[in-house]
Scaffold this motif. Structure first.
Motif, PDB file in Angstrom:
ATOM      1  N   THR A   1       0.820  -1.210   0.000  1.00  0.00           N
ATOM      2  CA  THR A   1       0.000   0.000   0.000  1.00  0.00           C
ATOM      3  C   THR A   1       0.852   1.257   0.000  1.00  0.00           C
ATOM      4  O   THR A   1       0.446   2.300  -0.491  1.00  0.00           O
ATOM      5  CB  THR A   1      -0.916   0.001   1.238  1.00  0.00           C
ATOM      6  N   GLY A   2       2.045   1.168   0.558  1.00  0.00           N
ATOM      7  CA  GLY A   2       2.912   2.331   0.643  1.00  0.00           C
ATOM      8  C   GLY A   2       4.147   1.983   1.439  1.00  0.00           C
ATOM      9  O   GLY A   2       4.451   0.809   1.646  1.00  0.00           O
TER      10      GLY A   2
ATOM     11  N   ASN B   1      -4.613  -2.532  -5.369  1.00  0.00           N
ATOM     12  CA  ASN B   1      -4.913  -1.356  -4.562  1.00  0.00           C
ATOM     13  C   ASN B   1      -4.648  -0.078  -5.353  1.00  0.00           C
ATOM     14  O   ASN B   1      -4.155  -0.101  -6.492  1.00  0.00           O
ATOM     15  CB  ASN B   1      -4.111  -1.360  -3.246  1.00  0.00           C
ATOM     16  N   ARG B   2      -4.960   1.062  -4.734  1.00  0.00           N
ATOM     17  CA  ARG B   2      -4.819   2.361  -5.379  1.00  0.00           C
ATOM     18  C   ARG B   2      -3.352   2.707  -5.650  1.00  0.00           C
ATOM     19  O   ARG B   2      -3.042   3.413  -6.612  1.00  0.00           O
ATOM     20  CB  ARG B   2      -5.456   3.433  -4.478  1.00  0.00           C
ATOM     21  N   THR B   3      -2.465   2.217  -4.781  1.00  0.00           N
ATOM     22  CA  THR B   3      -1.049   2.524  -4.947  1.00  0.00           C
ATOM     23  C   THR B   3      -0.510   1.949  -6.249  1.00  0.00           C
ATOM     24  O   THR B   3       0.199   2.632  -7.001  1.00  0.00           O
ATOM     25  CB  THR B   3      -0.239   1.973  -3.763  1.00  0.00           C
ATOM     26  N   GLN B   4      -0.830   0.681  -6.523  1.00  0.00           N
ATOM     27  CA  GLN B   4      -0.393   0.062  -7.776  1.00  0.00           C
ATOM     28  C   GLN B   4      -0.921   0.850  -8.968  1.00  0.00           C
ATOM     29  O   GLN B   4      -0.193   1.110  -9.931  1.00  0.00           O
ATOM     30  CB  GLN B   4      -0.900  -1.379  -7.862  1.00  0.00           C
TER      31      GLN B   4
ATOM     32  N   GLY C   1      -6.057  10.998 -11.043  1.00  0.00           N
ATOM     33  CA  GLY C   1      -6.276  11.403  -9.660  1.00  0.00           C
ATOM     34  C   GLY C   1      -5.608  10.462  -8.680  1.00  0.00           C
ATOM     35  O   GLY C   1      -5.017  10.890  -7.681  1.00  0.00           O
ATOM     36  N   LEU C   2      -5.663   9.175  -8.973  1.00  0.00           N
ATOM     37  CA  LEU C   2      -4.992   8.200  -8.107  1.00  0.00           C
ATOM     38  C   LEU C   2      -3.486   8.416  -8.132  1.00  0.00           C
ATOM     39  O   LEU C   2      -2.813   8.308  -7.109  1.00  0.00           O
ATOM     40  CB  LEU C   2      -5.327   6.772  -8.557  1.00  0.00           C
ATOM     41  N   GLY C   3      -2.959   8.734  -9.307  1.00  0.00           N
ATOM     42  CA  GLY C   3      -1.531   8.989  -9.422  1.00  0.00           C
ATOM     43  C   GLY C   3      -1.090  10.216  -8.645  1.00  0.00           C
ATOM     44  O   GLY C   3       0.063  10.308  -8.216  1.00  0.00           O
ATOM     45  N   GLU C   4      -2.005  11.147  -8.457  1.00  0.00           N
ATOM     46  CA  GLU C   4      -1.702  12.353  -7.688  1.00  0.00           C
ATOM     47  C   GLU C   4      -1.979  12.155  -6.200  1.00  0.00           C
ATOM     48  O   GLU C   4      -1.804  13.093  -5.409  1.00  0.00           O
ATOM     49  CB  GLU C   4      -2.516  13.524  -8.222  1.00  0.00           C
TER      50      GLU C   4
END
Length: 216
Positions: A99-100, A200-203, A164-167
């Motif tokens: 996730t991070g 997940n959003r991170t990927q 948006g996810l990339g930001e």
């Protein structure tokens, strides 16, 4: 209650994290392991919400452990523990589904909040750190080609959501930008993750950086 498993080959680090996290009324360390294989077993045994995972360990390393954990039913959110935030091993872990990440020098007062953030499924990674990691990647050309290939399957609106996810934006902020309801954005996020094969959003955010959808 946020349930946490800590995996690090240094018992002192595990003890420090247990002490800090245990000071919060809503966080409980339910498992501790000193190598990747033991970490996977601890996750199976205790069913945590969050795993704090070191990467460089004897035996099974953290990257392999992340891959094993993400194959479990309903896997927890995994946050990498690292000494250097530009470590390319960290980027590999994020691409594998972490996730991070947290730098081990993270102040104790910030650690608990970041664990709570991870438990809610949000990215524990600043957009600037993502850009730095992607820019430093020695595999940038092939990663760009792969990312552009998978992004080609997305609709224009899904690409806007992916940006948006990339930001590092929340669903609420993406909704405000695109003049959509938050529930609609949530649906777009879910479909985008499915199309990209992301856990997940991170990927997904990393793919946005790789594909050039998010400017450096």
């Amino acid at each position: 209650m946020v349930r946490v498993v800590v995996v690090d080959d240094e018992p002192m680090v595990c003890g420090f994290l247990r002490t800090i996290l245990g000071s919060a009324a809503d966080v409980e360390v339910v498992g501790e392991a000193y190598d990747g294989a033991a970490g996977v077993e601890a996750v199976r045994r205790s069913g945590p919400d969050v795993v704090l995972m070191d990467l460089r360990m004897p035996g099974m390393d953290g990257l392999t452990a992340i891959e094993h954990i993400n194959r479990l039913p309903d896997p927890p959110h995994i946050v990498v523990l690292t000494t250097f935030d530009a470590d390319q091993y960290v980027l590999r872990a994020l691409r594998a589904g972490a996730t991070g990440f947290l730098v081990k020098s993270t102040p104790p007062e910030e650690l608990i909040g970041l664990v709570r953030t991870a438990a809610r499924g949000h990215t524990v990674l600043s957009p600037s750190a993502a850009r730095r990691l992607v820019a430093a990647s020695t595999d940038s050309l092939s990663a760009r080609d792969r990312a552009r290939e998978v992004v080609a399957s997305l609709t224009e609106r899904e690409i806007q959501v992916l940006a948006g996810l990339g930001e590092g934006l929340s669903n609420a902020r993406i909704a405000a930008r695109l003049h959509l309801s938050e529930a609609t954005v949530k649906g777009y996020v879910s479909r985008t993750l499915d199309k990209l094969g992301c856990v997940n959003r991170t990927q997904a955010g990393l793919i946005a950086h790789d594909a050039g959808i998010v400017e450096p």
